[in-house]
Design a protein around this motif. Structure first.
Motif, PDB file in Angstrom:
ATOM      1  N   UNK A  23     -17.366  26.706 -64.333  1.00 39.83           N
ATOM      2  CA  UNK A  23     -16.032  26.110 -64.440  1.00 39.83           C
ATOM      3  C   UNK A  23     -15.933  25.407 -65.791  1.00 39.83           C
ATOM      4  N   UNK A  24     -14.740  25.001 -66.141  1.00 45.56           N
ATOM      5  CA  UNK A  24     -14.490  24.308 -67.412  1.00 45.56           C
ATOM      6  C   UNK A  24     -15.072  25.088 -68.595  1.00 45.56           C
ATOM      7  N   UNK A  25     -14.663  26.354 -68.706  1.00 41.26           N
ATOM      8  CA  UNK A  25     -15.090  27.250 -69.794  1.00 41.26           C
ATOM      9  C   UNK A  25     -16.600  27.437 -69.855  1.00 41.26           C
ATOM     10  N   UNK A  26     -17.246  27.416 -68.713  1.00 42.19           N
ATOM     11  CA  UNK A  26     -18.688  27.652 -68.666  1.00 42.19           C
ATOM     12  C   UNK A  26     -19.534  26.437 -69.003  1.00 42.19           C
ATOM     13  N   UNK A  27     -18.918  25.307 -69.280  1.00 41.35           N
ATOM     14  CA  UNK A  27     -19.679  24.101 -69.626  1.00 41.35           C
ATOM     15  C   UNK A  27     -20.292  23.478 -68.373  1.00 41.35           C
ATOM     16  N   UNK A  28     -19.591  23.567 -67.258  1.00 44.12           N
ATOM     17  CA  UNK A  28     -20.109  23.037 -65.996  1.00 44.12           C
ATOM     18  C   UNK A  28     -20.415  24.169 -65.029  1.00 44.12           C
ATOM     19  N   UNK A  29     -21.482  23.985 -64.254  1.00 47.62           N
ATOM     20  CA  UNK A  29     -21.793  24.880 -63.146  1.00 47.62           C
ATOM     21  C   UNK A  29     -21.485  24.133 -61.864  1.00 47.62           C
ATOM     22  N   UNK A 107     -24.323  25.607 -79.244  1.00 45.33           N
ATOM     23  CA  UNK A 107     -23.746  24.344 -79.693  1.00 45.33           C
ATOM     24  C   UNK A 107     -22.235  24.471 -79.887  1.00 45.33           C
ATOM     25  N   UNK A 108     -21.811  25.578 -80.465  1.00 48.40           N
ATOM     26  CA  UNK A 108     -20.378  25.793 -80.686  1.00 48.40           C
ATOM     27  C   UNK A 108     -19.630  25.855 -79.346  1.00 48.40           C
ATOM     28  N   UNK A 109     -20.166  26.578 -78.381  1.00 50.27           N
ATOM     29  CA  UNK A 109     -19.526  26.691 -77.063  1.00 50.27           C
ATOM     30  C   UNK A 109     -19.524  25.342 -76.345  1.00 50.27           C
ATOM     31  N   UNK A 110     -20.631  24.616 -76.468  1.00 53.72           N
ATOM     32  CA  UNK A 110     -20.738  23.312 -75.813  1.00 53.72           C
ATOM     33  C   UNK A 110     -19.719  22.334 -76.400  1.00 53.72           C
ATOM     34  N   UNK A 111     -19.669  22.254 -77.727  1.00 52.66           N
ATOM     35  CA  UNK A 111     -18.736  21.322 -78.380  1.00 52.66           C
ATOM     36  C   UNK A 111     -17.286  21.676 -78.066  1.00 52.66           C
ATOM     37  N   UNK A 112     -17.017  22.962 -77.929  1.00 52.07           N
ATOM     38  CA  UNK A 112     -15.656  23.416 -77.645  1.00 52.07           C
ATOM     39  C   UNK A 112     -15.225  22.992 -76.235  1.00 52.07           C
ATOM     40  N   UNK A 113     -16.144  23.015 -75.277  1.00 48.81           N
ATOM     41  CA  UNK A 113     -15.771  22.773 -73.890  1.00 48.81           C
ATOM     42  C   UNK A 113     -16.145  21.427 -73.305  1.00 48.81           C
ATOM     43  N   UNK A 114     -16.978  20.641 -73.991  1.00 48.24           N
ATOM     44  CA  UNK A 114     -17.479  19.400 -73.394  1.00 48.24           C
ATOM     45  C   UNK A 114     -16.374  18.362 -73.188  1.00 48.24           C
ATOM     46  N   UNK A 115     -15.381  18.344 -74.048  1.00 44.73           N
ATOM     47  CA  UNK A 115     -14.307  17.365 -73.881  1.00 44.73           C
ATOM     48  C   UNK A 115     -13.522  17.645 -72.593  1.00 44.73           C
ATOM     49  N   UNK A 116     -13.189  18.909 -72.346  1.00 46.39           N
ATOM     50  CA  UNK A 116     -12.480  19.279 -71.128  1.00 46.39           C
ATOM     51  C   UNK A 116     -13.314  18.994 -69.885  1.00 46.39           C
ATOM     52  N   UNK A 156     -22.027  20.179 -56.121  1.00 41.61           N
ATOM     53  CA  UNK A 156     -22.786  19.619 -57.236  1.00 41.61           C
ATOM     54  C   UNK A 156     -22.281  20.225 -58.542  1.00 41.61           C
ATOM     55  N   UNK A 157     -22.297  19.406 -59.592  1.00 42.36           N
ATOM     56  CA  UNK A 157     -21.876  19.836 -60.924  1.00 42.36           C
ATOM     57  C   UNK A 157     -23.005  19.582 -61.912  1.00 42.36           C
ATOM     58  N   UNK A 158     -23.302  20.597 -62.717  1.00 42.04           N
ATOM     59  CA  UNK A 158     -24.347  20.526 -63.738  1.00 42.04           C
ATOM     60  C   UNK A 158     -23.750  20.902 -65.084  1.00 42.04           C
ATOM     61  N   UNK A 159     -24.200  20.241 -66.156  1.00 42.13           N
ATOM     62  CA  UNK A 159     -23.865  20.710 -67.489  1.00 42.13           C
ATOM     63  C   UNK A 159     -24.745  21.924 -67.763  1.00 42.13           C
ATOM     64  N   UNK A 160     -24.123  23.084 -67.888  1.00 41.53           N
ATOM     65  CA  UNK A 160     -24.869  24.344 -68.053  1.00 41.53           C
ATOM     66  C   UNK A 160     -25.773  24.319 -69.280  1.00 41.53           C
ATOM     67  N   UNK A 161     -25.286  23.756 -70.378  1.00 40.23           N
ATOM     68  CA  UNK A 161     -26.070  23.749 -71.611  1.00 40.23           C
ATOM     69  C   UNK A 161     -27.270  22.802 -71.555  1.00 40.23           C
ATOM     70  N   UNK A 162     -27.310  21.942 -70.548  1.00 42.36           N
ATOM     71  CA  UNK A 162     -28.426  21.017 -70.380  1.00 42.36           C
ATOM     72  C   UNK A 162     -29.534  21.584 -69.507  1.00 42.36           C
ATOM     73  N   UNK A 163     -29.393  22.872 -69.136  1.00 38.75           N
ATOM     74  CA  UNK A 163     -30.403  23.514 -68.286  1.00 38.75           C
ATOM     75  C   UNK A 163     -31.130  24.616 -69.049  1.00 38.75           C
ATOM     76  N   UNK A 164     -32.420  24.714 -68.775  1.00 38.01           N
ATOM     77  CA  UNK A 164     -33.245  25.760 -69.381  1.00 38.01           C
ATOM     78  C   UNK A 164     -33.736  26.657 -68.263  1.00 38.01           C
ATOM     79  N   UNK A 165     -33.513  27.962 -68.397  1.00 42.58           N
ATOM     80  CA  UNK A 165     -33.924  28.928 -67.380  1.00 42.58           C
ATOM     81  C   UNK A 165     -35.407  29.261 -67.537  1.00 42.58           C
TER      82      UNK A 165
END
Length: 168
Positions: A23-29, A107-116, A156-165
């Motif tokens: 959700x939120x442009x892929x920034x949140x899971x 980083x570009x995707x994260x910065x673009x979507x983190x505000x939303x 539950x909501x997670x910041x996708x970019x803060x996770x490492x697979x």
């Protein structure tokens, strides 16, 4: 099996056993949790109520405990609630700590979507529960939980970019 670790602390926060929706442009899971019962299970087959504990407590086991599957599986630690000022400070700190660990395209995707994503979380601030990994590190990702309208299980909501697979 895939496990998702906190990119900042290394704590395990999620696995592919729990499907997520971006959700939120892929920034949140978004991940649906479930309440489960832990402890000894006493099955009453109805043969002899006096022996099977059909007394005053109705056969209820005092050792049984209700837990949320995600919290229990990954030993998430609940944190005190945040007011708006503390929440914004925590998100700014998270962004500052996460930014150097991301690759350029991430980083570009994260910065673009983190505000939303932050605005979305702020709109639910009074309903959110806050969790961190079992290490309870100061500089780590936050996991958020809330109940959707009419829901009996938490989301539950997670910041996708803060996770490492990590493959197990």
């Amino acid at each position: 099996m895939l496990v998702y670790q906190d990119l900042l602390s290394g704590d395990e926060l999620l696995s592919d056993s729990f499907p997520y929706k971006e959700i939120e442009n892929g920034v949140l899971w978004e991940v649906e949790g479930k309440w489960t019962v832990q402890g000894s299970v006493d099955v009453n087959i109805g043969a002899n109520p006096s022996v099977e504990g059909d007394g005053e407590d109705g056969g209820v086991d005092d050792q049984a405990v209700r837990v949320v599957d995600i919290v229990d599986t990954f030993r998430l630690q609940e944190q005190p609630p945040f007011d708006k000022k503390a929440f914004i400070a925590a998100i700014k700190k998270f962004i500052k700590n996460l930014t150097p660990k991301l690759k350029e395209e991430e980083l570009a995707a994260f910065k673009k979507g983190v505000e939303g994503a932050t605005k979305f979380l702020l709109s639910k601030l009074t309903d959110l529960q806050f969790f961190v990994g079992e290490g309870m590190h100061d500089d780590c990702s936050l996991v958020f939980a809330y109940y959707k309208e009419g829901a009996t299980n938490p989301t539950f909501l997670y910041f996708a970019h803060g996770l490492k697979e990590v493959k197990c």
